[in-house]
Design a protein around this motif. Structure first.
Motif, PDB file in Angstrom:
ATOM      1  N   ALA A 134       6.611   2.794   5.025  1.00 45.09           N
ATOM      2  CA  ALA A 134       6.251   1.384   4.836  1.00 45.09           C
ATOM      3  C   ALA A 134       7.311   0.461   5.415  1.00 45.09           C
ATOM      4  CB  ALA A 134       6.061   1.100   3.346  1.00 45.09           C
ATOM      5  N   LEU A 135       8.577   0.827   5.222  1.00 45.59           N
ATOM      6  CA  LEU A 135       9.658   0.013   5.776  1.00 45.59           C
ATOM      7  C   LEU A 135       9.627   0.030   7.299  1.00 45.59           C
ATOM      8  CD1 LEU A 135      12.275  -1.614   5.398  1.00 45.59           C
ATOM      9  CD2 LEU A 135      13.507   0.569   5.377  1.00 45.59           C
ATOM     10  N   MET A 136       9.408   1.212   7.890  1.00 42.11           N
ATOM     11  CA  MET A 136       9.365   1.311   9.347  1.00 42.11           C
ATOM     12  C   MET A 136       8.231   0.478   9.926  1.00 42.11           C
ATOM     13  SD  MET A 136      10.113   5.392   9.796  1.00 42.11           S
ATOM     14  CE  MET A 136       9.614   5.331  11.525  1.00 42.11           C
ATOM     15  N   VAL A 137       7.040   0.571   9.323  1.00 45.77           N
ATOM     16  CA  VAL A 137       5.896  -0.184   9.835  1.00 45.77           C
ATOM     17  C   VAL A 137       6.139  -1.685   9.704  1.00 45.77           C
ATOM     18  CG1 VAL A 137       3.448  -0.663   9.484  1.00 45.77           C
ATOM     19  CG2 VAL A 137       4.279   1.684   9.388  1.00 45.77           C
ATOM     20  N   SER A 138       6.638  -2.118   8.549  1.00 46.62           N
ATOM     21  CA  SER A 138       6.887  -3.543   8.350  1.00 46.62           C
ATOM     22  C   SER A 138       7.969  -4.063   9.293  1.00 46.62           C
ATOM     23  CB  SER A 138       7.274  -3.803   6.899  1.00 46.62           C
ATOM     24  OG  SER A 138       8.466  -3.114   6.562  1.00 46.62           O
ATOM     25  N   GLN A 139       9.011  -3.247   9.544  1.00 45.62           N
ATOM     26  CA  GLN A 139      10.066  -3.664  10.458  1.00 45.62           C
ATOM     27  C   GLN A 139       9.547  -3.769  11.888  1.00 45.62           C
ATOM     28  OE1 GLN A 139      13.088  -4.671   9.881  1.00 45.62           O
ATOM     29  NE2 GLN A 139      13.203  -4.253   7.703  1.00 45.62           N
ATOM     30  N   VAL A 140       8.723  -2.802  12.304  1.00 49.37           N
ATOM     31  CA  VAL A 140       8.168  -2.853  13.660  1.00 49.37           C
ATOM     32  C   VAL A 140       7.286  -4.078  13.823  1.00 49.37           C
ATOM     33  CG1 VAL A 140       6.581  -1.698  15.242  1.00 49.37           C
ATOM     34  CG2 VAL A 140       8.360  -0.384  14.100  1.00 49.37           C
ATOM     35  N   MET A 141       6.439  -4.344  12.820  1.00 51.25           N
ATOM     36  CA  MET A 141       5.564  -5.513  12.898  1.00 51.25           C
ATOM     37  C   MET A 141       6.358  -6.811  12.951  1.00 51.25           C
ATOM     38  SD  MET A 141       2.569  -4.368  10.237  1.00 51.25           S
ATOM     39  CE  MET A 141       1.652  -5.872  10.477  1.00 51.25           C
ATOM     40  N   ARG A 142       7.542  -6.808  12.382  1.00 48.16           N
ATOM     41  CA  ARG A 142       8.382  -8.005  12.421  1.00 48.16           C
ATOM     42  C   ARG A 142       9.215  -8.067  13.691  1.00 48.16           C
ATOM     43  NH1 ARG A 142      10.382 -11.891  13.347  1.00 48.16           N
ATOM     44  NH2 ARG A 142      11.840 -13.214  12.184  1.00 48.16           N
ATOM     45  N   LEU A 143       9.716  -6.909  14.153  1.00 45.95           N
ATOM     46  CA  LEU A 143      10.663  -6.923  15.260  1.00 45.95           C
ATOM     47  C   LEU A 143       9.991  -7.150  16.610  1.00 45.95           C
ATOM     48  CD1 LEU A 143      13.079  -4.010  14.249  1.00 45.95           C
ATOM     49  CD2 LEU A 143      13.519  -6.467  14.182  1.00 45.95           C
ATOM     50  N   VAL A 144       8.749  -6.690  16.771  1.00 41.85           N
ATOM     51  CA  VAL A 144       8.086  -6.858  18.073  1.00 41.85           C
ATOM     52  C   VAL A 144       7.933  -8.340  18.425  1.00 41.85           C
ATOM     53  CG1 VAL A 144       5.937  -6.492  19.323  1.00 41.85           C
ATOM     54  CG2 VAL A 144       6.966  -4.604  18.050  1.00 41.85           C
ATOM     55  N   PRO A 145       7.330  -9.180  17.569  1.00 47.86           N
ATOM     56  CA  PRO A 145       7.280 -10.616  17.929  1.00 47.86           C
ATOM     57  C   PRO A 145       8.653 -11.264  17.957  1.00 47.86           C
ATOM     58  CG  PRO A 145       6.450 -10.269  15.702  1.00 47.86           C
ATOM     59  CD  PRO A 145       6.608  -8.922  16.306  1.00 47.86           C
ATOM     60  N   GLN A 146       9.588 -10.773  17.135  1.00 49.01           N
ATOM     61  CA  GLN A 146      10.933 -11.332  17.152  1.00 49.01           C
ATOM     62  C   GLN A 146      11.621 -11.054  18.481  1.00 49.01           C
ATOM     63  OE1 GLN A 146      14.366  -9.492  14.986  1.00 49.01           O
ATOM     64  NE2 GLN A 146      14.240 -11.341  13.720  1.00 49.01           N
ATOM     65  N   PHE A 147      11.486  -9.834  18.993  1.00 44.25           N
ATOM     66  CA  PHE A 147      12.084  -9.501  20.286  1.00 44.25           C
ATOM     67  C   PHE A 147      11.459 -10.318  21.408  1.00 44.25           C
ATOM     68  CE2 PHE A 147      14.822  -5.565  20.647  1.00 44.25           C
ATOM     69  CZ  PHE A 147      15.333  -5.698  19.367  1.00 44.25           C
ATOM     70  N   ALA A 148      10.138 -10.521  21.333  1.00 35.98           N
ATOM     71  CA  ALA A 148       9.480 -11.323  22.370  1.00 35.98           C
ATOM     72  C   ALA A 148       9.992 -12.762  22.348  1.00 35.98           C
ATOM     73  CB  ALA A 148       7.968 -11.289  22.156  1.00 35.98           C
ATOM     74  N   ALA A 149      10.132 -13.332  21.162  1.00 36.56           N
ATOM     75  CA  ALA A 149      10.639 -14.704  21.067  1.00 36.56           C
ATOM     76  C   ALA A 149      12.091 -14.792  21.524  1.00 36.56           C
ATOM     77  CB  ALA A 149      10.506 -15.196  19.626  1.00 36.56           C
ATOM     78  N   ARG A 150      12.896 -13.819  21.149  1.00 43.16           N
ATOM     79  CA  ARG A 150      14.295 -13.835  21.585  1.00 43.16           C
ATOM     80  C   ARG A 150      14.411 -13.652  23.093  1.00 43.16           C
ATOM     81  NH1 ARG A 150      17.495 -10.227  16.989  1.00 43.16           N
ATOM     82  NH2 ARG A 150      17.485 -11.836  15.333  1.00 43.16           N
ATOM     83  N   GLY A 151      13.541 -12.819  23.670  1.00 46.71           N
ATOM     84  CA  GLY A 151      13.566 -12.659  25.125  1.00 46.71           C
ATOM     85  C   GLY A 151      13.260 -13.958  25.843  1.00 46.71           C
ATOM     86  N   VAL A 159       0.823  -1.207   0.000  1.00 45.90           N
ATOM     87  CA  VAL A 159       0.000   0.000   0.000  1.00 45.90           C
ATOM     88  C   VAL A 159       0.858   1.258   0.000  1.00 45.90           C
ATOM     89  CG1 VAL A 159      -1.701   1.313   1.326  1.00 45.90           C
ATOM     90  CG2 VAL A 159      -1.938  -1.162   1.098  1.00 45.90           C
ATOM     91  N   LEU A 160       1.896   1.277   0.843  1.00 45.60           N
ATOM     92  CA  LEU A 160       2.684   2.490   1.029  1.00 45.60           C
ATOM     93  C   LEU A 160       4.035   2.457   0.326  1.00 45.60           C
ATOM     94  CD1 LEU A 160       2.091   3.142   4.840  1.00 45.60           C
ATOM     95  CD2 LEU A 160       0.976   4.272   2.916  1.00 45.60           C
ATOM     96  N   GLY A 161       4.375   1.331  -0.297  1.00 48.99           N
ATOM     97  CA  GLY A 161       5.722   1.188  -0.847  1.00 48.99           C
ATOM     98  C   GLY A 161       6.086   2.253  -1.864  1.00 48.99           C
TER      99      GLY A 161
END
Length: 275
Positions: free
Chosen positions: A125-142, A116-118
């Motif tokens: 668009a990159l910031m939103v996609s990175q945040v959506m990916r990094l939040v669950p990734q950080f939780a799993a890594r924690g 949509v925003l690319g």
């Protein structure tokens, strides 16, 4: 259409500091979350949202002494009904925003956001996609770090001080891991030509049908109608020193209609597939 609706609804929830708009936003966001995620996924988070509303309301009532209707006194400082009402409104707005973003995460993945925003706003668009990916990734890594620490320790920490020290170590390791990963990701993106000036493309080709265009037009029309109505309602309403009378009930009908778009679509799909 989903992007326009969810972003507009979240923007209204954040901007309209009005008790009626806040209540409608919470009801609409809860209904949308139940439609997109299912009520079984939403129900465990209800106590957390209630706690958020209560904490915000109590904090505002205890630390803001404005208002003309004291409920009780803490020393010489009054706890007023108006301050409690403002805190309830703010907490309700915050809870509604949480629910809208949970619906956004359920409907729009990183690829859809980039599609949509690319081309219009590639950085956002990159910031939103990175945040959506990094939040669950950080939780799993924690969880991985804590599990590794427990497995490597001779005995589990027993005191609160030891548990706090272990959590601080885990946070430090997680931050270092994240920083190192961000540098690697930045080098990889630069090697793939990000920011070279060439117009970005998307591998997802989304096409709007007639039904999508009609729904988008309805959502845009409701948003356009609600902007001046919300501005007038919020401008004439203030919690301090005493809340004034609310506007006529019909002024809130367009916003209620906007909040009912997602439940109406869900109900229509249910009726369609059962018939």
């Amino acid at each position: 259409m989903a992007f326009t609706y969810l972003v507009s609804a979240a923007a209204f929830a954040m901007a309209a500091a009005h008790p009626v708009y806040a209540a409608l936003a919470l009801a609409g966001s809860a209904a949308c979350a139940c439609c997109t995620r299912g009520w079984r996924a939403v129900a465990p988070g209800v106590p957390v949202l209630v706690g958020v509303i209560a904490v915000v309301a109590l904090a505002n009532a205890l630390f803001v002494a404005e208002g003309t209707t004291p409920l009780f006194y803490m020393g010489e400082r009054p706890v007023t009904l108006e301050a409690l009402g403002y805190g309830l409104c703010s907490g309700t707005m915050l809870a509604a925003v949480f629910l809208w973003f949970s619906s956004y995460a359920a409907c729009m993945d990183s690829a859809a956001t980039a599609s949509v925003l690319g081309r219009v706003a590639p950085t956002i668009a990159l910031m939103v996609s990175q945040v959506m990916r990094l939040v669950p990734q950080f939780a799993a890594r924690g969880r991985t770090i804590l599990a590794t620490e427990r497995a490597a320790s001779a005995a589990a920490p027993r005191t609160a001080r030891e548990r706090a020290a272990g959590n601080l170590r885990a946070a430090s390791v997680l931050m270092g891991w994240g920083l190192e990963d961000s540098l690697t990701r930045s080098d990889a993106m630069r090697a793939r030509g990000w920011g070279c000036g060439v117009r970005r493309t998307s591998y997802r080709q989304d096409h709007l049908g007639r039904a999508d265009i009609a729904l988008l037009a309805i959502v845009v029309a409701l948003v356009a109608v609600n902007i001046p109505l919300a501005a007038v309602a919020c401008a004439q309403f203030s919690f301090y020193p005493t809340p004034p009378q609310l506007l006529a009930w019909w002024g809130y009908v367009p916003y209620a209609a906007l909040m009912l778009v997602a439940p109406a679509l869900y109900l229509g799909e249910v009726i369609r597939w059962r018939s």
